[in-house]
Design a protein around this motif. Structure first.
Motif, mmCIF file in Angstrom:
data_model
loop_
_atom_site.group_PDB
_atom_site.id
_atom_site.type_symbol
_atom_site.label_atom_id
_atom_site.label_comp_id
_atom_site.label_asym_id
_atom_site.label_seq_id
_atom_site.Cartn_x
_atom_site.Cartn_y
_atom_site.Cartn_z
ATOM 1 N N ASP A 244 8.554 -19.052 -39.389
ATOM 2 C CA ASP A 244 8.344 -18.807 -37.969
ATOM 3 C C ASP A 244 8.514 -17.321 -37.688
ATOM 4 O OD1 ASP A 244 8.095 -18.832 -35.264
ATOM 5 O OD2 ASP A 244 9.737 -20.235 -34.873
ATOM 6 N N ALA A 245 7.421 -16.664 -37.243
ATOM 7 C CA ALA A 245 7.474 -15.221 -36.988
ATOM 8 C C ALA A 245 8.471 -14.868 -35.890
ATOM 9 C CB ALA A 245 6.083 -14.706 -36.603
ATOM 10 N N ALA A 246 8.712 -15.812 -34.950
ATOM 11 C CA ALA A 246 9.625 -15.529 -33.845
ATOM 12 C C ALA A 246 11.051 -15.308 -34.342
ATOM 13 C CB ALA A 246 9.592 -16.681 -32.837
ATOM 14 N N GLU A 247 11.383 -15.872 -35.509
ATOM 15 C CA GLU A 247 12.734 -15.730 -36.033
ATOM 16 C C GLU A 247 13.008 -14.322 -36.555
ATOM 17 O OE1 GLU A 247 13.196 -18.724 -38.966
ATOM 18 O OE2 GLU A 247 13.165 -20.396 -37.531
ATOM 19 N N THR A 248 11.953 -13.538 -36.765
ATOM 20 C CA THR A 248 12.136 -12.172 -37.273
ATOM 21 C C THR A 248 12.418 -11.177 -36.156
ATOM 22 O OG1 THR A 248 9.758 -11.675 -37.145
ATOM 23 C CG2 THR A 248 10.571 -12.682 -39.177
ATOM 24 N N GLY A 249 12.367 -11.639 -34.873
ATOM 25 C CA GLY A 249 12.621 -10.749 -33.745
ATOM 26 C C GLY A 249 11.339 -10.197 -33.161
ATOM 27 N N SER A 250 11.389 -8.941 -32.694
ATOM 28 C CA SER A 250 10.231 -8.335 -32.036
ATOM 29 C C SER A 250 9.625 -7.192 -32.828
ATOM 30 C CB SER A 250 10.640 -7.803 -30.649
ATOM 31 O OG SER A 250 11.149 -8.839 -29.844
ATOM 32 N N GLY A 251 10.212 -6.880 -33.969
ATOM 33 C CA GLY A 251 9.735 -5.739 -34.735
ATOM 34 C C GLY A 251 8.748 -6.116 -35.815
ATOM 35 N N ALA A 252 8.786 -5.354 -36.913
ATOM 36 C CA ALA A 252 7.865 -5.568 -38.027
ATOM 37 C C ALA A 252 8.031 -6.975 -38.595
ATOM 38 C CB ALA A 252 8.118 -4.530 -39.113
ATOM 39 N N GLY A 253 6.904 -7.605 -38.902
ATOM 40 C CA GLY A 253 6.914 -8.957 -39.438
ATOM 41 C C GLY A 253 6.744 -10.043 -38.399
ATOM 42 N N SER A 254 6.963 -9.689 -37.127
ATOM 43 C CA SER A 254 6.837 -10.682 -36.059
ATOM 44 C C SER A 254 5.398 -10.818 -35.578
ATOM 45 C CB SER A 254 7.731 -10.309 -34.870
ATOM 46 O OG SER A 254 7.301 -9.084 -34.276
ATOM 47 N N ASP A 256 0.951 -9.902 -36.685
ATOM 48 C CA ASP A 256 -0.039 -9.510 -37.694
ATOM 49 C C ASP A 256 -0.665 -8.188 -37.268
ATOM 50 O OD1 ASP A 256 -1.992 -9.260 -39.571
ATOM 51 O OD2 ASP A 256 -2.974 -11.188 -39.172
ATOM 52 N N ILE A 257 -0.302 -7.118 -37.939
ATOM 53 C CA ILE A 257 -0.767 -5.792 -37.550
ATOM 54 C C ILE A 257 -2.285 -5.654 -37.690
ATOM 55 C CG2 ILE A 257 -0.516 -4.742 -39.840
ATOM 56 C CD1 ILE A 257 0.550 -2.225 -38.385
ATOM 57 N N ARG A 258 -2.898 -6.486 -38.526
ATOM 58 C CA ARG A 258 -4.355 -6.425 -38.707
ATOM 59 C C ARG A 258 -5.098 -6.888 -37.468
ATOM 60 N NH1 ARG A 258 -4.716 -10.300 -43.734
ATOM 61 N NH2 ARG A 258 -3.487 -11.456 -42.179
ATOM 62 N N GLN A 259 -4.459 -7.746 -36.671
ATOM 63 C CA GLN A 259 -5.094 -8.274 -35.463
ATOM 64 C C GLN A 259 -4.513 -7.665 -34.191
ATOM 65 O OE1 GLN A 259 -7.640 -10.332 -35.748
ATOM 66 N NE2 GLN A 259 -7.429 -10.445 -37.977
ATOM 67 N N SER A 260 -3.658 -6.659 -34.336
ATOM 68 C CA SER A 260 -2.915 -6.136 -33.193
ATOM 69 C C SER A 260 -3.708 -5.091 -32.410
ATOM 70 C CB SER A 260 -1.594 -5.517 -33.670
ATOM 71 O OG SER A 260 -0.867 -5.001 -32.583
ATOM 72 N N VAL A 261 -3.712 -5.232 -31.086
ATOM 73 C CA VAL A 261 -4.274 -4.220 -30.190
ATOM 74 C C VAL A 261 -3.173 -3.277 -29.747
ATOM 75 C CG1 VAL A 261 -5.467 -3.841 -27.988
ATOM 76 C CG2 VAL A 261 -6.061 -5.808 -29.406
ATOM 77 N N TRP A 262 -2.039 -3.851 -29.348
ATOM 78 C CA TRP A 262 -0.841 -3.064 -29.054
ATOM 79 C C TRP A 262 0.382 -3.964 -29.207
ATOM 80 C CZ3 TRP A 262 1.733 -5.443 -25.177
ATOM 81 C CH2 TRP A 262 0.996 -6.115 -24.194
ATOM 82 N N HIS A 263 1.540 -3.328 -29.387
ATOM 83 C CA HIS A 263 2.769 -4.090 -29.589
ATOM 84 C C HIS A 263 3.944 -3.253 -29.103
ATOM 85 C CE1 HIS A 263 5.655 -6.788 -31.565
ATOM 86 N NE2 HIS A 263 6.304 -5.679 -31.885
ATOM 87 N N VAL A 264 4.923 -3.920 -28.475
ATOM 88 C CA VAL A 264 6.166 -3.252 -28.074
ATOM 89 C C VAL A 264 7.331 -4.050 -28.639
ATOM 90 C CG1 VAL A 264 5.272 -2.166 -25.983
ATOM 91 C CG2 VAL A 264 6.128 -4.507 -25.862
ATOM 92 N N ASN A 265 8.352 -3.346 -29.103
ATOM 93 C CA ASN A 265 9.508 -3.997 -29.716
ATOM 94 C C ASN A 265 10.537 -4.422 -28.672
ATOM 95 O OD1 ASN A 265 8.370 -3.615 -32.220
ATOM 96 N ND2 ASN A 265 9.514 -1.739 -32.635
ATOM 97 N N CYS A 266 10.051 -4.875 -27.549
ATOM 98 C CA CYS A 266 10.934 -5.363 -26.491
ATOM 99 C C CYS A 266 10.156 -6.390 -25.665
ATOM 100 C CB CYS A 266 11.407 -4.221 -25.586
ATOM 101 S SG CYS A 266 10.061 -3.516 -24.578
ATOM 102 N N CYS A 267 10.778 -6.882 -24.605
ATOM 103 C CA CYS A 267 10.073 -7.721 -23.621
ATOM 104 C C CYS A 267 9.462 -8.960 -24.248
ATOM 105 C CB CYS A 267 8.980 -6.930 -22.918
ATOM 106 S SG CYS A 267 9.432 -5.241 -22.507
ATOM 107 N N ASN A 268 10.125 -9.494 -25.287
ATOM 108 C CA ASN A 268 9.612 -10.661 -25.992
ATOM 109 C C ASN A 268 9.950 -11.934 -25.219
ATOM 110 O OD1 ASN A 268 8.984 -12.725 -27.820
ATOM 111 N ND2 ASN A 268 9.558 -11.478 -29.575
ATOM 112 N N PRO A 269 8.941 -12.690 -24.776
ATOM 113 C CA PRO A 269 9.211 -13.900 -23.999
ATOM 114 C C PRO A 269 9.704 -15.071 -24.831
ATOM 115 C CG PRO A 269 6.854 -13.685 -24.365
ATOM 116 C CD PRO A 269 7.490 -12.450 -24.931
ATOM 117 N N GLY A 270 9.744 -14.910 -26.151
ATOM 118 C CA GLY A 270 10.128 -16.018 -27.020
ATOM 119 C C GLY A 270 11.539 -15.922 -27.569
ATOM 120 N N ILE A 271 12.326 -14.926 -27.133
ATOM 121 C CA ILE A 271 13.671 -14.744 -27.656
ATOM 122 C C ILE A 271 14.700 -15.024 -26.571
ATOM 123 C CG2 ILE A 271 15.294 -13.057 -28.607
ATOM 124 C CD1 ILE A 271 13.031 -11.717 -30.019
ATOM 125 N N ASN A 272 15.664 -15.881 -26.865
ATOM 126 C CA ASN A 272 16.757 -16.222 -25.948
ATOM 127 C C ASN A 272 16.277 -16.638 -24.560
ATOM 128 O OD1 ASN A 272 18.763 -15.665 -27.882
ATOM 129 N ND2 ASN A 272 18.731 -13.480 -27.379
#
Length: 361
Positions: A244-254, A256-272
């Motif tokens: 489960d990618a959500a278990e890795t947090g919001s950073g790298a590994g969470s 797929d960088i190949r399909q990514s348009v943009w990403h932020v390491n915060c504001c994750n709606p799936g954590i806590n």
């Protein structure tokens, strides 16, 4: 505090209940404004009953599935439902998005053709299926007759199952005493907001209410459609990383960088529980990691809606759909004359003191 009130559980219940409450309140306010207990009480009661039956059926299935998940978790010591979570979320998201979109387009025409819609709704719920009808005709008949049942049912089912899975995920390691108060407060907060929307819809002018509520429902539908595509893509990414990618947090590994348009390491709606970002995710489809699919699907949704409304406007003015031949071209009957005849027929058929059932007879 943690032993009494689990904040992540509160936000999960609040955000899932909020979307359901908004859709249900809009439907109930719409029914009261267009039909109302003082206009067509029999039809009004049937449609309101459909809404509540849809909610009850969705809740019942959620409870059954929830009990099954709890039994499987403690019996097998493994969450066997997690691998299919993103799949059913995506499927239900697409279904709900389509239903909301079709219903929103119909709602905007109600104030202009209110009497005609009252007759149409009454005929739809009282009509009987024709013998020997094909599957497509049967499905159309069922969807028209039980439209007010389907949307609450799909919404409650999707949000309820999502809440069960999320609570099961964040609740690991939390004491059982921290769940009841958080769940009750989250549900009550969502219901209160839905009730306020319902009251506001009853007091506002019909056309204003329809425009505002339809625009908001379309924002929800666009978010649902985009989030559904994101869920499908994220499920494929989970298969690649073998977890489960959500278990890795919001950073790298969470993501797929190949399909990514943009990403932020915060504001994750799936954590806590997601907090406020979880609410934005539920209502507007917010994700802290945007993919090609989620961005393109969001824009494609609005493009289809715009084209659809332009086509409806063209049909309203010209009497036929774009690139199609006018039905009155060969008959020599103008659209204005047809509309006048139709309006006259409706005025004769529908008297202020005549009930819907009397019109049918």
């Amino acid at each position: 505090m943690v032993n009494v009130f689990a904040v992540p559980v509160f936000f999960i219940c609040f955000r899932e209940c909020l979307e359901t409450s908004i859709i249900v309140s809009v439907l109930l306010a719409f029914l009261k404004q267009t039909l109302g207990p003082d206009r067509d009480p029999a039809v009004y009661k049937k449609l309101v009953r459909q809404v509540w039956l849809g909610i009850a059926a969705g809740l019942a299935i959620c409870l059954i599935v929830g009990c099954g998940m709890i039994g499987a978790f403690y019996g097998l010591r493994k969450d066997v439902f997690a691998p299919a979570e993103l799949l059913w979320e995506g499927i239900f998201g697409v279904i709900a998005s389509v239903i909301i979109t079709l219903m929103g387009a119909a709602l905007l025409r109600v104030s202009k053709l209110q009497e005609k819609w009252r007759l149409k709704i009454a005929r739809a719920i009282e009509s009987k299926e024709k013998p020997g009808a094909k599957f497509g005709q049967k499905f159309k008949h069922f969807s028209e007759k039980y439209a007010m049942f389907l949307l609450p049912f799909v919404t409650v089912l999707r949000e309820g199952l999502e809440a069960i899975v999320f609570i099961g995920g964040v609740g690991v390691g939390m004491p059982a005493s921290s769940f009841p108060l958080a769940v009750i407060c989250g549900v009550l907060a969502g219901v209160v907001i839905g009730f306020l929307i319902y009251k506001g819809g009853n007091r506002s002018a019909l056309q204003v209410f329809l425009i505002i509520s339809t625009c908001f429902l379309y924002l929800v539908a666009a978010g649902l459609f985009s989030r559904a595509v994101w869920n499908f893509e994220n499920r494929e990414w989970n298969k690649i990383i073998g977890g489960d990618a959500a278990e890795t947090g919001s950073g790298a590994g969470s993501y797929d960088i190949r399909q990514s348009v943009w990403h932020v390491n915060c504001c994750n709606p799936g954590i806590n529980g997601g907090g406020g970002w979880g609410v934005f995710n539920s209502l507007l489809g917010w994700q802290n990691s945007a993919t090609y699919g989620s961005v393109l699907s969001y824009n494609l949704y609005w493009l289809v809606v715009i084209i659809g409304f332009l086509a409806m406007g063209y049909n309203e003015k010209k009497g036929h759909w774009p690139f199609m031949k006018s039905k009155h071209a060969d008959g020599g009957i103008s659209r204005q004359q047809s509309a006048s005849d139709s309006s006259t027929a409706e005025k004769v058929a529908v008297q202020p003191s005549t009930k819907i059932h009397e019109v049918h007879h």
